[in-house]
Each structure stands twice: as structure tokens, then as C-alpha cells.
Design a protein around this motif. Structure first.
Motif, PDB file in Angstrom:
ATOM      1  N   ASP A 161     -62.552  38.228  35.963  1.00  0.00           N
ATOM      2  CA  ASP A 161     -62.842  36.941  36.577  1.00  0.00           C
ATOM      3  C   ASP A 161     -63.022  37.168  38.073  1.00  0.00           C
ATOM      4  N   ARG A 162     -64.273  37.185  38.519  1.00  0.00           N
ATOM      5  CA  ARG A 162     -64.552  37.481  39.926  1.00  0.00           C
ATOM      6  C   ARG A 162     -63.982  36.411  40.859  1.00  0.00           C
ATOM      7  N   SER A 163     -63.960  35.165  40.421  1.00  0.00           N
ATOM      8  CA  SER A 163     -63.443  34.102  41.287  1.00  0.00           C
ATOM      9  C   SER A 163     -61.942  34.261  41.538  1.00  0.00           C
ATOM     10  N   GLU A 164     -61.216  34.823  40.571  1.00  0.00           N
ATOM     11  CA  GLU A 164     -59.775  35.058  40.718  1.00  0.00           C
ATOM     12  C   GLU A 164     -59.457  36.499  41.106  1.00  0.00           C
ATOM     13  N   ALA A 165     -60.474  37.359  41.098  1.00  0.00           N
ATOM     14  CA  ALA A 165     -60.313  38.793  41.368  1.00  0.00           C
ATOM     15  C   ALA A 165     -59.257  39.409  40.451  1.00  0.00           C
TER      16      ALA A 165
END
Length: 193
Positions: free
Chosen positions: A173-177
Motif C-alpha cells: 500500500d503505497r499511501s501507507e508505505a
């Protein structure tokens, strides 16, 4: 005593909470049945080397992990380190000894990159600081969404010496890294080191 938390270095702030008797009974009921007696449990001694031949793991880089202020488990720094959760038994003591490592770290393959590829019956060898070498056998490998992590199954008390190998998995999840899931390998100590 059960410790209720999960590996969060891959993301997701899960909290430590109280002991649940009903869940503990279910964990014990779900434990794998053995065809031979378990080896006797040992006195405390921290891990010093981890070998998992089937996935090419051989490391002596260990760090101790505790809890962060938000009651989530610390994670090791870097791709090479395996962390032993100090609130869990040492390998060979009764209960689940918890070892955690990264699947990857800053574009490097982590120690537990291939953990998801372990199969039932694969060997895990843990050398301890007291010079003993213990063999564990993989019982199962599961992947769980972080919001559905089976805390009692992973951290709940066991009658014999067991291991829990934990890393991240699933999609990133790139938004949450962070990864959306955790991969957990369950192993039981067997005779012969």
C-alpha cells in the motif's frame, strides 16, 4: 500468558490487549497433533543463528525487540537482521518464541523474503547462545490481512516449544508505505538438532 500484538514495522498500528481464555482454549485445540513425543523444553537462552535451508536463510544477525510506546512490537532495522521478541520465550522454552524480519527493506531483499514459500515439514534450525542447536519443523504458513491478524493463535501459550516466524506480505500500500498483510510460519520443536 498470551501477548496480543503483531508485527507492525510493515505498517498498521495494532494494540496489545488482555488475555482471552476462550481464544486460548481454541488455540490449544487447533494445535497440530504429534505422532511422536515432543523433546523436553529447555532453560532460557537467546537465539544466535537461524538457518532455514529450504529458503536459503542462514544468519547470525539478531537483535532484541520490545514494544513501542503505542504497544506494537518493534521491528528490526535493515534487511539483514532477525529480531527476537524479548517478551516471548527463547527458542526451546515452552511457548511460542517469536522471530520477525523484513520481507524487504529499502529496495533490498529481506531475510524473510521467501518465508511465504516454506512448506509443511521444512526444517528450521536455531542455534542458541548456550551452544545448543534446535530443530523445528514447519507446521503451516499462513497469510493474514493486518486487520484480521489472529493474535491469540500467533502469540498464545503453547505446551511445547514452538516458533513463530513473522514478516510482511500481500500487496504494498503505497499511501501507507506498508504491506497490507502479514505472513506467519508456525513451527514445532522436534528431536535432533
Amino acid at each position: 500468558m498470551a501477548f496480543l500484538l503483531l508485527l507492525t514495522g510493515c505498517g498498521g498500528p495494532e494494540q496489545v490487549s488482555g488475555h482471552a481464555e476462550a481464544a486460548m482454549e481454541q488455540v490449544q485445540a487447533d494445535a497440530p497433533q504429534e505422532s511422536q513425543p515432543r523433546p523436553p523444553a529447555l532453560s532460557p537462552s537467546p537465539p544466535s543463528r537461524l538457518r532455514i535451508p529450504s529458503v536459503g536463510v542462514d544468519t547470525d544477525t539478531f537483535v532484541e525487540l520490545g514494544l513501542k510506546p503505542d504497544n506494537t512490537m518493534e521491528v528490526p532495522e535493515g534487511a539483514e537482521a532477525v529480531g527476537w521478541y524479548v517478551e516471548s520465550p527463547t527458542p526451546g522454552e515452552p511457548g511460542p518464541s517469536v522471530l520477525a524480519a523484513h520481507v524487504d527493506w529499502k529496495n533490498q531483499k529481506g531475510v524473510f523474503f521467501d518465508l511465504r514459500n516454506l512448506r509443511r515439514g521444512d526444517d528450521v534450525i536455531v542455534d542458541r547462545a548456550d551452544g545448543t542447536s534446535l530443530r523445528f519443523r514447519i507446521d503451516e504458513v499462513e497469510q493474514y490481512p493486518k486487520d484480521g491478524f489472529p493474535t491469540e493463535k500467533v502469540y498464545g501459550d503453547t505446551t511445547g516449544a514452538e516458533l513463530r516466524l513473522i514478516t510482511c506480505g500481500g500487496t504494498f500500500d503505497r499511501s501507507e508505505a506498508s504491506y497490507r498483510d502479514n505472513v506467519v510460519a508456525y513451527a514445532t520443536m522436534v528431536p535432533g538438532g
